[in-house]
Design an enzyme around this catalytic site. Structure first.
Site, PDB file in Angstrom:
ATOM      1  CB  CYS A  12      60.434  45.929  39.378  1.00 13.25           C
ATOM      2  SG  CYS A  12      61.839  44.822  39.425  1.00 13.25           S
ATOM      3  NE  ARG A  69      67.619  36.898  33.135  1.00  9.89           N
ATOM      4  CZ  ARG A  69      66.516  36.817  33.884  1.00  9.89           C
ATOM      5  NH1 ARG A  69      66.385  35.824  34.733  1.00  9.89           N
ATOM      6  NH2 ARG A  69      65.570  37.722  33.801  1.00  9.89           N
ATOM      7  N   GLY A 117      58.687  39.208  29.174  1.00 12.25           N
ATOM      8  CA  GLY A 117      57.386  39.791  29.522  1.00 12.25           C
ATOM      9  C   GLY A 117      57.041  40.987  28.645  1.00 12.25           C
TER      10      GLY A 117
HETATM   11  N1  SAM Z   1      62.187  42.863  30.537  1.00 11.47           N
HETATM   12  C1  SAM Z   1      62.180  41.555  31.124  1.00 11.47           C
HETATM   13  C2  SAM Z   1      60.750  41.035  31.175  1.00 11.47           C
HETATM   14  O1  SAM Z   1      59.829  41.843  31.135  1.00 11.47           O
HETATM   15  O2  SAM Z   1      60.569  39.812  31.203  1.00 11.47           O
HETATM   16  C3  SAM Z   1      62.829  41.558  32.482  1.00 11.47           C
HETATM   17  C4  SAM Z   1      64.206  42.109  32.445  1.00 11.47           C
HETATM   18  S1  SAM Z   1      65.076  41.984  33.963  1.00 11.47           S
HETATM   19  C5  SAM Z   1      64.409  43.265  34.886  1.00 11.47           C
HETATM   20  C6  SAM Z   1      66.632  42.590  33.544  1.00 11.47           C
HETATM   21  C7  SAM Z   1      67.425  41.734  32.579  1.00 11.47           C
HETATM   22  O3  SAM Z   1      68.587  42.467  32.234  1.00 11.47           O
HETATM   23  C8  SAM Z   1      67.919  40.400  33.114  1.00 11.47           C
HETATM   24  O4  SAM Z   1      67.414  39.364  32.319  1.00 11.47           O
HETATM   25  C9  SAM Z   1      69.440  40.472  32.984  1.00 11.47           C
HETATM   26  O5  SAM Z   1      70.019  39.257  32.532  1.00 11.47           O
HETATM   27  C10 SAM Z   1      69.616  41.564  31.962  1.00 11.47           C
HETATM   28  N2  SAM Z   1      70.867  42.355  32.042  1.00 11.47           N
HETATM   29  C11 SAM Z   1      71.605  42.632  33.127  1.00 11.47           C
HETATM   30  N3  SAM Z   1      72.647  43.411  32.779  1.00 11.47           N
HETATM   31  C12 SAM Z   1      72.524  43.644  31.450  1.00 11.47           C
HETATM   32  C13 SAM Z   1      73.289  44.368  30.505  1.00 11.47           C
HETATM   33  N4  SAM Z   1      74.385  45.034  30.847  1.00 11.47           N
HETATM   34  N5  SAM Z   1      72.876  44.355  29.223  1.00 11.47           N
HETATM   35  C14 SAM Z   1      71.760  43.675  28.839  1.00 11.47           C
HETATM   36  N6  SAM Z   1      71.013  42.971  29.692  1.00 11.47           N
HETATM   37  C15 SAM Z   1      71.382  42.962  30.981  1.00 11.47           C
END
Ligand code: SAM
Length: 482
Positions: free
Chosen positions: A237, A144, A120
Site C-alpha cells: 500500500c 498480530r 483482510g
Molecule cells: N495482509 C494483511 C491484511 O490484509 O490484513 C496486512 C499485512 S501488513 C501490510 C504486513 C504484515 O507483515 C504486518 O502484520 C507485519 O507484522 C508483518 N510482517 C512484517 N515483517 C514480516 C516478516 N519478515 N515476515 C512475516 N510477516 C512480517
C-alpha cells in the site's frame, strides 16, 4: 489540496511524486481533500451477495471492482450488528480488497498468506477455499497473529493453520508446496497517508529503502514455497517505486521461472510504470491504484506465475473435490470415551456435518483435552511455531464435551438441528454477545433443554444451554462485546 494538508505530507515524498512518470500530480494531491471511503467484504462462504443486499440493515453500495465488496457510510456502525458477529462480512478499506480478489484461489488449493495479520486478505482467501484444501496464514508478530486467528475464526474458516513464524523457517518446511501465495508486504504505507496520519510521521526515505530489502528477501522465499505452475500475488500500500516495480524487477531478474500475468482490469486501475523499476516493459502488467482515480486509497499489485506443468498435475483433484491423498488417521485421534462425549454433544445439538461436508472423524485430534478438526491436507509443522492447526472444536471438561466458539461459526445455516434463530433486530442477540442469559419462549426453540445454537436469521452466532426457558450464555468471555 488545502495547504495545511499538503504541508503535513513529507517534502521528499511530494518531490518524488511530482516526478512520477504519467502522474497528474495536481489531481493526485487534490484527492487528499476528499474524505476516505469505508468498505466491507461479504463472506460468500456464508451468504450470497444478493441475500446480503436484501438483509443489510444499513445502506450499502457496490464497489465496482470487487465482486463482493460494498461501500458503507461513515455514520453506519457495521460492527454493532449481529451479522458482523456471525462473520457475514469483514471491514476493509476498498482498495485493500483488490489483491485477494485478483488471486484465483479455488477449493482444494494450498494457499499461503505470508504476512497475513490482521487478516483482510486471508479471510477472503479462506472463504474462497470453501473448507477444501488448506490456508496457512502467517505473521511474524505473535500478537498480530492472535488477531489474525480471531478474524479467521470469526469468518468460519475451518481448514486453517495460523503460524507466527519467520518466513525463512516456513520456506524450509514448505518447499514448492503452495498452489497460491499472497505476499502483502510490510511497506512504507504511503498509500494510506489519508487514512492513517501516524504513517506520515513514521515515514522516511531510509525506512522505504530498508523495507525494500525486506520485501526482496520475502519475495525470494515466496518463490521457494510456490509449486511449479503456482501463482504469487505481491501487493503493497505504497507508491514508493523501489517497493513496487523495483521489487518486481528484482524478482523477474533473479527468477526467470517467474512470469508476470495480466490482472483482471478496471477502468480506474493504472498500469505499472517500467521506469519505476528497471525499465522492463513487462512491468506494465502490474497495477497501481491511485486515490484520484478510484474511490479508495493507494495500492500496488503484481500477479506472477511460476513456470511448470499444469498446477494440479502433481496433486490431482479427487472425486471429493479435495486434492491429494486423504490424511492418515491422526496420531492423537480421540479415544473411545472422548469420541463418545463428542458424539453425545453432536447428537444433542443435531449436528451431522460441518461446513457442508459430512463430519469426518479421521480429522479429529485431541491435544491436552482440546479437540481440533484438522485441515483436510497434511501440514508439515515440525519445528514450526503455530497458534492453531485446524478448527478448534471444543474441550473435554469434567467428562463432558464443551463446544468452542470457532465450531459455532464454522457451521453453516441449518447445519445444527437444535437452532434458536432470532431476527437480527432482536435485542436479545446483542445481549447474548454481551454475555447475558436470554429468555426463550417455547415456540422459539426446537428442544426444551440442552445445547442450542443461537442464530441471527439462521446464521450461527454461538452456543448456549437451554434450561427452564432460559438460554444460559456460553459465548466465551474473550469474545464478548462491552
Ligand atoms: N495482509 C494483511 C491484511 O490484509 O490484513 C496486512 C499485512 S501488513 C501490510 C504486513 C504484515 O507483515 C504486518 O502484520 C507485519 O507484522 C508483518 N510482517 C512484517 N515483517 C514480516 C516478516 N519478515 N515476515 C512475516 N510477516 C512480517
Amino acid at each position: 489540496m488545502n495547504d495545511s494538508r499538503e504541508s503535513s505530507l513529507p517534502q521528499a515524498f511530494l518531490e518524488r511524486m511530482k516526478k512520477m512518470p504519467g502522474l497528474d500530480y495536481d489531481c493526485f494531491i487534490k484527492s487528499y481533500e476528499n474524505p476516505r471511503t469505508f468498505g466491507l467484504r461479504v463472506n460468500t462462504a456464508k451468504i450470497s451477495c444478493e441475500e446480503f443486499e436484501r438483509l443489510a440493515p444499513f445502506p450499502i453500495q457496490r464497489i465496482p471492482w470487487v465482486e463482493n465488496g460494498y461501500f458503507y457510510g461513515e455514520k453506519s456502525r457495521p460492527a454493532a450488528c449481529p451479522y458482523y458477529y456471525a462473520g457475514l462480512y469483514y471491514l476493509q478499506e476498498p482498495s485493500a480488497m483488490t489483491p485477494a480478489s485478483r488471486l484465483p484461489a479455488a477449493p482444494g488449493d494450498f494457499v499461503l498468506d505470508l504476512c497475513a495479520a490482521p487478516g483482510g486478505k486471508a479471510t477472503a482467501l479462506g472463504a474462497a477455499l470453501r473448507g477444501q484444501g488448506l490456508l496457512v496464514a502467517n505473521d511474524i508478530s505473535t500478537s498480530r497473529a492472535r488477531a489474525l486467528l480471531r478474524n479467521l475464526e470469526l469468518f468460519g474458516v475451518p481448514n486453517l493453520c495460523v503460524t507466527d513464524e519467520k518466513p525463512e523457517k516456513l520456506a524450509r518446511s514448505f518447499p514448492a508446496f503452495f498452489h497460491k501465495i499472497i505476499l502483502d508486504a510490510p511497506c512504507s504505507g504511503e498509500g494510506m497517508f489519508r487514512k492513517e496520519e501516524s504513517l506520515i510521521r513514521d515515514w522516511s526515505p531510509e525506512k522505504s529503502r530498508r523495507l525494500a530489502q525486506v520485501q526482496r528477501g520475502l519475495l525470494d522465499l515466496a518463490v521457494t514455497m510456490l509449486r511449479p505452475g503456482g501463482m504469487l500475488m505481491y501487493s503493497t500500500c505504497t507508491f514508493a517505486p523501489e517497493e513496487d516495480e523495483g521489487a518486481i524487477s528484482f524478482l523477474l531478474e533473479r527468477h526467470p521461472e517467474m512470469t508476470l500475468l495480466p490482472i483482471q482490469g478496471f477502468e480506474g486501475f493504472s498500469p505499472g510504470i517500467p521506469e519505476a523499476g528497471n525499465g522492463d516493459p513487462r512491468l506494465t502488467d502490474c497495477v497501481r491504484i491511485f486515490p484520484h482515480k478510484m474511490q479508495g486509497e493507494g495500492h500496488f499489485m503484481a500477479l506472477l506465475k511460476k513456470d511448470g506443468p499444469s498446477l494440479y498435475q502433481s496433486h490431482p483433484v479427487s472425486q471429493s473435490g479435495k486434492r491429494g491423498k486423504k490424511p492418515k488417521l491422526s496420531p492423537a485421534a480421540p479415544g473411545k470415551n472422548t469420541r463418545g462425549l463428542i458424539q453425545a454433544f453432536l447428537d444433542e445439538a443435531g449436528i451431522t456435518s460441518l461446513g457442508g461436508q459430512p463430519f469426518d472423524w479421521s480429522r479429529t485430534e485431541v491435544r491436552s483435552g482440546n479437540v481440533y478438526y484438522l485441515p483436510p491436507a497434511p501440514v508439515p509443522l515440525q519445528e514450526i511455531s503455530f497458534l492453531r492447526n485446524g478448527l478448534f472444536l471444543g474441550e473435554i471438561k469434567k467428562n463432558r464435551f464443551e463446544p468452542g466458539q470457532p465450531l459455532a461459526l464454522a457451521l453453516h445455516r441449518r447445519e445444527a438441528g437444535a437452532c434458536i434463530s432470532l431476527p437480527a433486530a432482536d435485542p436479545r442477540l446483542m445481549a447474548y454477545l454481551r454475555g447475558e442469559a436470554l429468555p426463550i419462549s417455547p415456540g422459539e426453540a426446537p428442544g426444551v433443554k440442552g445445547w442450542h445454537l443461537l442464530c441471527a436469521d439462521g446464521f450461527p452466532i454461538g452456543f448456549g444451554k437451554l434450561v427452564n426457558g432460559v438460554l444460559k450464555n456460553k459465548y466465551p468471555a474473550g469474545w464478548r462485546i462491552l
